[in-house]
Structure formats: structure tokens, C-alpha cells
Scaffold this motif. Structure first.
Motif, short mmCIF file in Angstrom:
data_model
loop_
_atom_site.label_atom_id
_atom_site.label_comp_id
_atom_site.label_asym_id
_atom_site.label_seq_id
_atom_site.Cartn_x
_atom_site.Cartn_y
_atom_site.Cartn_z
N ARG A 20 0.67 -1.03 -0.17
CA ARG A 20 -0.22 -0.19 -0.27
C ARG A 20 1.04 1.36 -0.27
O ARG A 20 0.02 2.41 -0.80
N THR A 21 2.27 1.28 0.45
CA THR A 21 3.02 2.61 0.43
C THR A 21 3.45 2.77 -0.51
O THR A 21 3.66 3.53 -1.52
N ALA A 22 4.56 1.24 -1.46
CA ALA A 22 5.26 1.44 -2.15
C ALA A 22 3.90 1.59 -3.70
O ALA A 22 4.78 1.71 -4.91
N HIS A 23 3.28 0.80 -3.88
CA HIS A 23 2.87 0.21 -4.79
C HIS A 23 0.68 0.56 -4.50
O HIS A 23 0.22 -0.06 -4.68
N PRO A 24 0.40 1.66 -4.58
CA PRO A 24 -0.39 1.90 -4.34
C PRO A 24 -1.59 2.04 -5.25
O PRO A 24 -2.96 1.56 -4.61
N ARG A 25 -1.27 1.58 -6.58
CA ARG A 25 -2.45 0.94 -7.83
C ARG A 25 -1.98 -0.37 -7.44
O ARG A 25 -3.36 -0.83 -8.41
N ALA A 26 -1.67 -1.41 -7.22
CA ALA A 26 -1.61 -2.83 -7.15
C ALA A 26 -3.09 -3.06 -6.34
O ALA A 26 -3.38 -2.76 -5.93
N VAL A 27 -3.22 -4.24 -7.44
CA VAL A 27 -4.90 -4.49 -6.93
C VAL A 27 -4.59 -6.02 -6.37
O VAL A 27 -4.08 -7.14 -6.91
N VAL A 28 -4.33 -6.41 -5.20
CA VAL A 28 -4.58 -7.73 -3.94
C VAL A 28 -6.22 -8.36 -3.87
O VAL A 28 -6.63 -7.68 -3.69
N ASP A 29 -5.42 -9.96 -3.58
CA ASP A 29 -5.89 -10.32 -3.34
C ASP A 29 -5.86 -11.51 -2.85
O ASP A 29 -4.24 -12.01 -3.12
N ALA A 30 -6.71 -12.74 -2.29
CA ALA A 30 -5.61 -14.33 -1.42
C ALA A 30 -5.91 -15.29 -2.04
O ALA A 30 -7.49 -15.08 -1.93
N LEU A 31 -5.29 -16.27 -1.72
CA LEU A 31 -6.36 -18.16 -1.36
C LEU A 31 -5.18 -18.11 -0.55
O LEU A 31 -4.29 -18.31 -0.18
N CYS A 32 -6.17 -18.87 -0.04
CA CYS A 32 -5.55 -18.66 1.59
C CYS A 32 -6.23 -19.71 3.03
O CYS A 32 -7.98 -19.96 2.21
N GLY A 33 -6.19 -19.70 3.86
CA GLY A 33 -6.74 -20.87 4.78
C GLY A 33 -8.05 -20.38 4.98
O GLY A 33 -9.08 -21.11 5.44
#
Length: 400
Positions: free
Chosen positions: A36-49
Motif C-alpha cells: 500500500r505504500t510502495a505500490h498503491p495502485r496494485a490490485v491485491v487478493d488472496a488464496l488462503c486458509g
């Protein structure tokens, strides 16, 4: 296409996240803070438990890691065995489909390359292999960031872990022992760096008010490691008995004791100690995040803890800490922070010896707090370098 008009980076995060382990979630939180600081435009999601928890807590979309919901339950019936087997095939397709939607997938910290706790090869090691293999086949960079590793004796588990590490586009480790473990498994680690645990990048919360003289004791549902299955019950009884005797001695000295955990499985140990000691001075912390655990440790005069990330929390807040060490990673962490003299084996807790070590710890508390302050500054600098290296390797800077 101009730099500003390029589509944002698509970043996935992967692991046993949101599944009750506070250390894993703390590593995720640190990586999300960096993104969120270095790549604020990145779209993030998770594959998780634990996708529901991850979405609610971190405000990112999340998908369940395994198709079969009973993946981590023992399969005693034919239907469960069939479900697990079918799940392995379905997960191969599901993982590949998820990976191909991303430019980069980050595995944030966690002991993903070790088996210091009971582990089956077709559980998480297989899931990690599917991730890394899919990344290599589909051109998605997979980054193992600040992960833990250890020598693995089980052949199938070792083969999956070794292959996963080789397929990853980027690797860094949370201690030198982890890098050496992977070297010993035949992985070329000449370009892999070592940095402090990702949780050291989290902000240190202010300490709340607490009773004077409070001691935090971090406990664990400890049954030994992957190679201790034959004597798991004996190890657990010895650990619980020794820890209970230590807590009782503190309470008899009039010291308030706060019991900490790091995983939902630890609740039974907390309940057993409270019942056995039977003192109002012994209470259980409701902490549900590393930030809350740090607040507890910051308020304490001293900490004695088993789980790795309980130790991280205590050391990061500068609190004199004694480790009930269950794996080499705990010893390595204590040495890195200058407290290697204050380790005690979790497999053979000797309450009398532990009390002696604790008294020695408190005697040198002022000196140890100064050492920890210096080591924490160094850890922060190292992690700044870690994130800079990660950006250069797999996450090119984007225009704001």
C-alpha cells in the motif's frame, strides 16, 4: 501506452492466512503495508486458509485455499478419503486458474519450507508446490518473502519443499539457518538474502496500563515436531507440567501472569494452566492480532514464550524475553536479538531451572532493554532493504 495508462499490477498473496495463526497474519499485514505504500495502485487478493477473516480484517478479496473443506481433518471414513483425493486434483486446476490472473504472487513469511511442527506432505507442502509450479508454467512470478526453512527428514515432504523453492522466482529468509537448510536440500541460495522476520516491520503499539510486575507467559499446544509423533503425548505432558509449575511459582510470588497464545489450538493449554494454578493473578489474554500481542508484551516487565511470533512480539517491543525454544529458529531469533543466553528447551521444561533463568533475566532487565532497542533499529533498516530488493526483483515501481 504511457506509464500512467498501464494497468495496475495484479498481486496475489498466498498461504495459511486468516486461519487462526497470528504470526502468519502478522506477516501478511506487513506485506500489505509495504504494498500500500510502495505500490498503491496494485490490485491485491488472496488464496488462503481463512478467506472470510482475511477479507473482513484486511479488506481484500480472498479465495479458499482448498476445495475440500475437511483438508486438515483426519480422514477416517471412505468418503473423507475420497474427498481429500479428489480435492488434490481440483486444487491443481483451481490454483493454476488463480495464479494466471496475477503478475506476481507473494508468500509472506511463515515457515512454509519447514516441518518443525507435525505436517503431512499432501497438505500445505503440496499446495505450495502447486503454486510454484503454476507460476513457472504460466509466467507469474512467485516470491517467497522472509520465509522460514529447516531440514526435513520425510522424503516426500522434502522433495515437494525443495522443488517449490527451486521454482520460485524470488526467495528470502527470516534467518541464516533457513538459508542453510535450503542449501542443504540442494537449492542454489547464492542470490537469496536473509532479513529479520517480517513482523518486525509492523508498528509498535503503545503499551496499555497493566499491574506492576506483570509477566507474560506465551504458551503453545506443543506436541513436538514432525519427527516426534511417536512420543507426542509424553512431550506435551512434560511441557504442560513444567510450564504450569513455572506459572504457579510466579503467582505464589504475587506476580500477575498474563497467558498469551498465537493460535486457536492453544486455548486448551491456557484453560488447563488456569485450572491447575487456581489463582486470580493468572489471566488469559484475548489478543487476536500481533498488534494486540505486542501491546500485551510492551506492558509486561518480562516475557517467557514458546511460539515463535510471541517471541517476535516481545523482542520487538523491547521487553526482556526468555524463550521456551521448540525449534532452532527460536534460538536463532534470540541470538540475533542478543538474548541467546535466555533459551530453555520446550521439550524438557525444568521448572526450577526455568525459574533460575527468569530471575537472571530480570536482574539484567535494564541492560537487555538497551540491547533490544539497538537490535530493533537494525532490524528496521534490514527490512527496508528487504522491501527494496523485492520491488527490484519482481515488483517494478509504478507511477502514482
Amino acid at each position: 501506452m504511457t506509464a500512467r495508462s498501464r494497468p495496475p499490477l495484479r498481486v496475489g498473496v498466498f498461504g495459511l492466512l486468516g486461519a487462526g495463526n497470528l504470526g502468519n497474519d502478522g506477516s501478511l499485514e506487513a506485506v500489505l503495508g509495504y504494498l500500500r505504500t510502495a505500490h498503491p495502485r496494485a490490485v491485491v487478493d488472496a488464496l488462503c486458509g481463512g478467506p472470510e477473516t482475511v477479507t473482513a480484517r484486511y479488506r481484500i478479496p480472498a479465495t479458499r485455499l482448498h476445495w475440500y473443506r475437511g483438508e486438515y481433518r483426519t480422514a477416517n471414513r471412505a468418503g473423507a478419503v475420497l474427498g481429500k483425493g479428489l480435492g488434490k486434483l481440483v486444487d491443481a486446476v483451481r490454483t493454476a486458474a488463480w495464479v494466471r490472473r496475477h503478475d506476481v504472487v507473494i508468500v509472506p513469511g511463515m515457515g512454509v519450507l519447514e516441518a518443525t511442527l507435525p505436517l503431512r506432505p499432501w497438505g500445505f507442502p503440496y499446495a505450495l508446490f502447486l503454486l510454484c509450479a503454476s507460476g513457472r508454467l504460466l509466467g507469474t512470478r512467485v516470491a517467497l518473502v522472509g520465509v522460514g526453512a529447516a531440514p526435513i527428514r520425510d522424503r516426500a515432504t522434502r522433495a515437494l519443499v525443495r522443488r517449490s523453492a527451486r521454482l520460485a522466482a524470488y526467495r528470502s529468509y527470516r534467518d541464516e539457518l533457513s538459508r542453510e537448510a535450503m542449501r542443504g536440500m540442494g537449492v542454489d541460495v547464492s542470490r537469496d538474502e536473509v532479513h529479520p522476520d517480517l513482523a518486525f516491520a509492523l508498528p509498535t503499539p503503545p503499551a496499555p496500563d497493566s499491574p506492576g510486575g506483570q509477566v507474560c507467559v506465551g504458551v503453545m499446544d506443543f506436541h513436538g515436531g514432525n519427527d516426534d509423533r511417536a512420543r507426542a503425548g509424553e512431550i506435551h505432558r512434560r511441557y504442560l507440567d513444567g510450564t504450569t509449575r513455572f506459572v504457579r511459582a510466579l503467582a505464589e510470588d504475587g506476580r500477575p501472569v498474563r497467558l498469551l497464545t498465537g493460535d486457536g489450538a492453544d486455548a486448551a493449554v491456557v484453560a488447563a494452566i488456569i485450572e491447575a494454578v487456581g489463582s486470580p493473578l493468572v489471566t488469559a489474554s484475548p489478543a487476536a492480532s500481533l498488534a494486540e500481542l505486542m501491546a500485551e508484551t510492551a506492558a509486561a516487565d518480562a516475557v517467557v514464550a514458546t511460539r515463535y511470533h510471541n517471541l517476535v512480539c516481545a523482542l520487538k517491543t523491547g521487553t526482556p524475553t526468555l524463550a521456551l525454544s521448540y525449534a532452532a529458529k527460536s534460538d536463532a531469533l534470540m541470538a540475533r536479538m542478543g538474548l541467546d543466553a535466555y533459551c530453555h528447551p520446550a521439550r524438557e521444561v525444568d521448572a526450577e531451572r526455568l525459574i533460575e533463568q527468569f530471575r537472571e533475566l530480570e536482574k539484567h532487565a535494564a541492560e537487555l532493554r538497551q540491547i533490544l532497542a539497538e537490535r530493533n533499529l537494525a532490524a528496521a533498516r534490514h527490512l527496508d532493504h528487504q522491501f527494496t530488493a523485492l520491488t527490484a526483483a519482481v515488483l517494478p515501481e509504478e507511477p502514482s
